[in-house]
Design a protein around this motif. Sequence first.
Motif, mmCIF file in Angstrom:
data_model
loop_
_atom_site.group_PDB
_atom_site.id
_atom_site.type_symbol
_atom_site.label_atom_id
_atom_site.label_comp_id
_atom_site.label_asym_id
_atom_site.label_seq_id
_atom_site.Cartn_x
_atom_site.Cartn_y
_atom_site.Cartn_z
ATOM 1 N N LEU A 1 20.146 4.058 0.540
ATOM 2 C CA LEU A 1 20.039 3.812 -0.759
ATOM 3 C C LEU A 1 19.043 4.626 -1.783
ATOM 4 O O LEU A 1 19.066 4.315 -3.008
ATOM 5 N N GLY A 2 18.352 5.260 -0.896
ATOM 6 C CA GLY A 2 17.167 5.962 -1.673
ATOM 7 C C GLY A 2 15.982 5.500 -1.734
ATOM 8 O O GLY A 2 15.019 5.987 -2.306
ATOM 9 N N ASN A 3 15.774 4.066 -1.396
ATOM 10 C CA ASN A 3 14.639 3.563 -1.007
ATOM 11 C C ASN A 3 13.698 4.164 0.098
ATOM 12 O O ASN A 3 13.940 4.568 0.932
ATOM 13 N N THR A 4 12.313 4.331 -0.214
ATOM 14 C CA THR A 4 11.103 5.110 0.430
ATOM 15 C C THR A 4 10.368 3.911 1.054
ATOM 16 O O THR A 4 9.912 3.184 0.322
ATOM 17 N N TYR A 5 10.119 4.047 2.433
ATOM 18 C CA TYR A 5 9.259 3.156 2.970
ATOM 19 C C TYR A 5 7.984 3.892 3.505
ATOM 20 O O TYR A 5 8.072 5.073 3.847
ATOM 21 N N TYR A 6 6.953 2.849 3.461
ATOM 22 C CA TYR A 6 5.539 3.530 3.900
ATOM 23 C C TYR A 6 4.867 2.477 4.374
ATOM 24 O O TYR A 6 5.168 1.525 4.562
ATOM 25 N N GLU A 7 3.655 3.065 5.289
ATOM 26 C CA GLU A 7 2.895 2.061 5.911
ATOM 27 C C GLU A 7 1.233 2.475 5.677
ATOM 28 O O GLU A 7 1.325 3.882 5.569
ATOM 29 N N GLY A 8 0.379 1.639 5.840
ATOM 30 C CA GLY A 8 -0.890 2.308 5.843
ATOM 31 C C GLY A 8 -1.936 1.237 5.552
ATOM 32 O O GLY A 8 -1.526 0.298 4.846
ATOM 33 N N GLY A 9 -2.966 1.099 6.150
ATOM 34 C CA GLY A 9 -3.953 0.062 5.833
ATOM 35 C C GLY A 9 -3.617 -1.181 6.801
ATOM 36 O O GLY A 9 -2.768 -1.140 7.460
ATOM 37 N N LYS A 10 -4.479 -2.119 6.573
ATOM 38 C CA LYS A 10 -4.126 -3.448 7.194
ATOM 39 C C LYS A 10 -4.070 -4.661 6.519
ATOM 40 O O LYS A 10 -4.819 -4.916 5.497
#
Length: 131
Positions: free
Chosen positions: A34-43
Amino acid sequence: MKTFLQIFTWWNGSTIGTRFHTWRFGKKVGQDELGNTYYEGGKDSEGRTRRWVMYNGYAEASAIPPGWHGWMHHRTDVSPADETYAAREWQKPHRLNMTGTAQAYRPPGSLAKPGERPRVTGDYDAWTPRS
């Protein structure tokens, strides 16, 4: 106009705070169909890696596909971008949330459903005063 909407409304893409957090801490994990972008980082407060999504357009939580939903909620450590995720046969494709629109689900007998309501059967007695 799009930039103006994204700055002053939270439901169009993302807020300034989310964009700043993404720029500063975010590592792109993947993108869905669908074009959604996923991120991760930090706690987070529980010590887990923080995960978030930047929606493509209108921010609708039900627009996250099942594989990404499991990753977002820490049900799996492997993102769908890192594996060959295939939806199971019982998983239906995403449909927009139609609540509040003319296309919303209306069960049989609903007052909002067009047409005539079905006749009341013998299993129901309407209340009348002094009965």
